[in-house]
Design a protein around this motif. Structure first.
Motif, PDB file in Angstrom:
ATOM      1  N   LEU A   1       0.724  -1.358   0.499  1.00 30.36           N
ATOM      2  CA  LEU A   1       0.058   0.037   0.389  1.00 30.36           C
ATOM      3  C   LEU A   1       1.064   1.238  -0.128  1.00 30.36           C
ATOM      4  CD1 LEU A   1      -1.656  -1.786   2.541  1.00 30.36           C
ATOM      5  CD2 LEU A   1      -3.872  -0.921   1.231  1.00 30.36           C
ATOM      6  N   THR A   2       0.268   2.731  -0.603  1.00 28.27           N
ATOM      7  CA  THR A   2       0.828   3.531  -0.592  1.00 28.27           C
ATOM      8  C   THR A   2       1.204   4.172   0.786  1.00 28.27           C
ATOM      9  OG1 THR A   2       0.692   5.705  -1.423  1.00 28.27           O
ATOM     10  CG2 THR A   2      -0.859   4.901  -0.939  1.00 28.27           C
ATOM     11  N   SER A   3       1.785   4.560   1.092  1.00 27.63           N
ATOM     12  CA  SER A   3       2.292   6.161   2.520  1.00 27.63           C
ATOM     13  C   SER A   3       1.866   7.144   2.389  1.00 27.63           C
ATOM     14  CB  SER A   3       3.721   5.402   2.591  1.00 27.63           C
ATOM     15  OG  SER A   3       3.960   4.923   4.064  1.00 27.63           O
ATOM     16  N   HIS A   4       1.532   7.602   0.927  1.00 23.62           N
ATOM     17  CA  HIS A   4       1.695   9.122   0.260  1.00 23.62           C
ATOM     18  C   HIS A   4       0.067   9.503   0.472  1.00 23.62           C
ATOM     19  CE1 HIS A   4       2.487  12.023  -1.766  1.00 23.62           C
ATOM     20  NE2 HIS A   4       1.434  12.577  -2.042  1.00 23.62           N
ATOM     21  N   SER A   5       0.066  10.973   1.622  1.00 20.63           N
ATOM     22  CA  SER A   5      -1.503  10.933   2.138  1.00 20.63           C
ATOM     23  C   SER A   5      -1.422  12.593   1.580  1.00 20.63           C
ATOM     24  CB  SER A   5      -1.345  11.114   3.010  1.00 20.63           C
ATOM     25  OG  SER A   5      -0.776  12.629   3.761  1.00 20.63           O
ATOM     26  N   GLU A   6      -0.882  12.886   0.124  1.00 22.02           N
ATOM     27  CA  GLU A   6      -1.191  14.712   0.009  1.00 22.02           C
ATOM     28  C   GLU A   6      -1.469  14.574  -1.589  1.00 22.02           C
ATOM     29  OE1 GLU A   6      -1.396  17.000   2.197  1.00 22.02           O
ATOM     30  OE2 GLU A   6      -0.985  15.659   3.851  1.00 22.02           O
ATOM     31  N   LEU A   7      -2.548  14.666  -2.039  1.00 25.48           N
ATOM     32  CA  LEU A   7      -3.276  15.418  -3.239  1.00 25.48           C
ATOM     33  C   LEU A   7      -2.200  16.121  -3.878  1.00 25.48           C
ATOM     34  CD1 LEU A   7      -5.044  13.889  -5.489  1.00 25.48           C
ATOM     35  CD2 LEU A   7      -6.133  14.812  -4.166  1.00 25.48           C
ATOM     36  N   GLY A   8      -1.316  15.834  -4.207  1.00 31.69           N
ATOM     37  CA  GLY A   8      -0.538  17.315  -5.166  1.00 31.69           C
ATOM     38  C   GLY A   8      -0.859  18.345  -4.329  1.00 31.69           C
ATOM     39  N   ASN A   9      -0.970  19.408  -4.457  1.00 32.45           N
ATOM     40  CA  ASN A   9      -0.985  21.103  -3.942  1.00 32.45           C
ATOM     41  C   ASN A   9      -2.418  20.862  -3.936  1.00 32.45           C
ATOM     42  OD1 ASN A   9       1.974  21.022  -4.423  1.00 32.45           O
ATOM     43  ND2 ASN A   9       1.380  21.855  -6.416  1.00 32.45           N
ATOM     44  N   THR A  10      -3.042  19.896  -3.596  1.00 31.15           N
ATOM     45  CA  THR A  10      -4.744  20.490  -3.623  1.00 31.15           C
ATOM     46  C   THR A  10      -5.043  21.218  -1.504  1.00 31.15           C
ATOM     47  OG1 THR A  10      -5.028  18.370  -3.360  1.00 31.15           O
ATOM     48  CG2 THR A  10      -5.432  19.604  -5.806  1.00 31.15           C
ATOM     49  N   GLY A  11      -4.044  20.517  -1.327  1.00 29.25           N
ATOM     50  CA  GLY A  11      -4.510  20.447   0.985  1.00 29.25           C
ATOM     51  C   GLY A  11      -5.740  19.756   1.300  1.00 29.25           C
ATOM     52  N   GLU A  12      -5.602  19.003   0.001  1.00 29.38           N
ATOM     53  CA  GLU A  12      -6.812  17.797   0.327  1.00 29.38           C
ATOM     54  C   GLU A  12      -5.934  16.783   0.180  1.00 29.38           C
ATOM     55  OE1 GLU A  12     -10.447  17.488  -2.662  1.00 29.38           O
ATOM     56  OE2 GLU A  12      -9.670  19.831  -3.060  1.00 29.38           O
ATOM     57  N   LYS A  13      -6.581  14.887   1.093  1.00 27.40           N
ATOM     58  CA  LYS A  13      -5.790  14.100   1.404  1.00 27.40           C
ATOM     59  C   LYS A  13      -5.836  13.166   0.380  1.00 27.40           C
ATOM     60  CE  LYS A  13      -4.225  15.779   5.173  1.00 27.40           C
ATOM     61  NZ  LYS A  13      -2.211  15.335   5.517  1.00 27.40           N
ATOM     62  N   THR A  14      -5.323  11.655   0.400  1.00 28.13           N
ATOM     63  CA  THR A  14      -5.546  10.682  -0.839  1.00 28.13           C
ATOM     64  C   THR A  14      -5.181   9.684   0.068  1.00 28.13           C
ATOM     65  OG1 THR A  14      -5.357  10.062  -3.330  1.00 28.13           O
ATOM     66  CG2 THR A  14      -3.179  11.249  -2.027  1.00 28.13           C
ATOM     67  N   GLY A  15      -4.532   8.461  -0.472  1.00 31.21           N
ATOM     68  CA  GLY A  15      -4.253   7.789  -0.642  1.00 31.21           C
ATOM     69  C   GLY A  15      -4.415   6.288  -0.519  1.00 31.21           C
ATOM     70  N   PHE A  16      -4.197   5.210   0.101  1.00 28.86           N
ATOM     71  CA  PHE A  16      -4.876   4.436  -0.813  1.00 28.86           C
ATOM     72  C   PHE A  16      -6.292   4.053  -0.837  1.00 28.86           C
ATOM     73  CE2 PHE A  16      -5.568   2.608   3.386  1.00 28.86           C
ATOM     74  CZ  PHE A  16      -6.788   1.607   3.494  1.00 28.86           C
ATOM     75  N   TRP A  17      -7.473   3.421  -1.917  1.00 25.58           N
ATOM     76  CA  TRP A  17      -8.382   3.400  -2.255  1.00 25.58           C
ATOM     77  C   TRP A  17      -8.604   1.860  -1.018  1.00 25.58           C
ATOM     78  CZ3 TRP A  17     -11.446   7.449  -4.314  1.00 25.58           C
ATOM     79  CH2 TRP A  17     -12.851   6.919  -4.408  1.00 25.58           C
ATOM     80  N   VAL A  18     -10.165   2.105  -0.667  1.00 26.11           N
ATOM     81  CA  VAL A  18     -10.521   0.934   0.237  1.00 26.11           C
ATOM     82  C   VAL A  18     -11.283  -0.278  -0.600  1.00 26.11           C
ATOM     83  CG1 VAL A  18     -12.208   0.406   2.517  1.00 26.11           C
ATOM     84  CG2 VAL A  18     -10.960   2.743   2.462  1.00 26.11           C
ATOM     85  N   GLU A  19     -11.376   0.227  -1.171  1.00 25.31           N
ATOM     86  CA  GLU A  19     -12.394  -0.902  -2.150  1.00 25.31           C
ATOM     87  C   GLU A  19     -11.456  -2.196  -2.948  1.00 25.31           C
ATOM     88  OE1 GLU A  19     -14.920  -3.522  -4.785  1.00 25.31           O
ATOM     89  OE2 GLU A  19     -15.089  -2.764  -2.935  1.00 25.31           O
TER      90      GLU A  19
END
Length: 227
Positions: free
Chosen positions: A9-27
């Motif tokens: 799985l990824t360890s990355h949580s920043e969605l580019g420069n949007t200030g929003e979060k990302t990560g892995f998709w639960v499904e």
């Protein structure tokens, strides 16, 4: 003997420069995870940083709930496993029969150039063990080479999140690159179905799924490959 499957799985949580979060998709984790567990496989989780990987908050919304995500939400044992993923640099391909990469946007930032991930996938392939990825995680194969030094995906039927799907979620200008474009640049025989349709491809040791809806089918192809 139970088959041993590593999920990275990824360890990355920043969605580019949007200030929003990302990560892995639960499904994309839950559907394959339960396909593996229900088939009697022994599953180990790893991520670049170890510990709890970030969950893409969008993937927890009611619109994206499935039977698999509901099962995960109620599964304290699986959540404990997720909270304690092994550090990627400390896992060895020799301990497993196959590897599966769930997607989400996070892998675009931390699993494409990750040398531990690249060498791990190369070790699986050298040992004639299958490697699988779904959606954005197909990008984890971009810089992997086969035993002849060619791009792993070159000449192979592969899929991953499409340009039109990226446009539909309005992140074309946020992501560092488009998965479809890059797989094609690496010589992959890129294939796709309708947006959000189900498509999983197997070519030799490489298994890829197009999007979240394709994650279970990709997992089942991997199980079939393992026999």
């Amino acid at each position: 003997m139970a088959k041993k499957i590593l999920m990275v799985l990824t360890s990355h949580s920043e969605l580019g420069n949007t200030g929003e979060k990302t990560g892995f998709w639960v499904e994309e984790f839950a559907a394959p995870y339960y396909a593996f567990v229900d088939a009697g496989a022994d599953v180990t989780l790893a991520s670049p940083a170890g510990g709890q990987p970030p969950i893409d908050p969008t993937s927890t919304l009611a619109d994206f709930e499935t039977e698999a995500t509901k099962r995960y939400d109620a599964d304290s044992a699986a959540q404990t496993l997720m909270a304690n993923t092994k550090v990627l640099s400390e896992v060895n391909a020799s301990d497993f029969d196959a590897v599966f990469y769930p997607g989400g946007h996070g892998p675009l930032w931390d699993l494409v150039d990750n040398t531990d991930s690249i060498s791990l996938i190369e070790d699986f392939v050298k040992s004639q063990k299958p490697v699988a990825a779904v959606c954005h995680a197909s990008a984890a194969f971009l810089n992997v080479k086969d035993s002849d030094g060619n791009a792993l995906v070159a000449g192979k039927k592969v899929t991953g999140f499409t340009n039109s799907e990226e446009a539909a979620v309005q992140l074309t200008d946020v992501v560092p690159f488009l998965v479809e474009d890059e797989l094609i640049k690496k010589g992959g025989d890129y294939q796709k179905t309708d947006d959000w349709g189900v498509l999983a491809l197997e070519d030799g040791l490489v298994i890829t799924g197009q999007n979240p809806a394709s994650s279970e089918q990709a997992a089942k192809k991997l199980l079939t490959k393992l026999g």
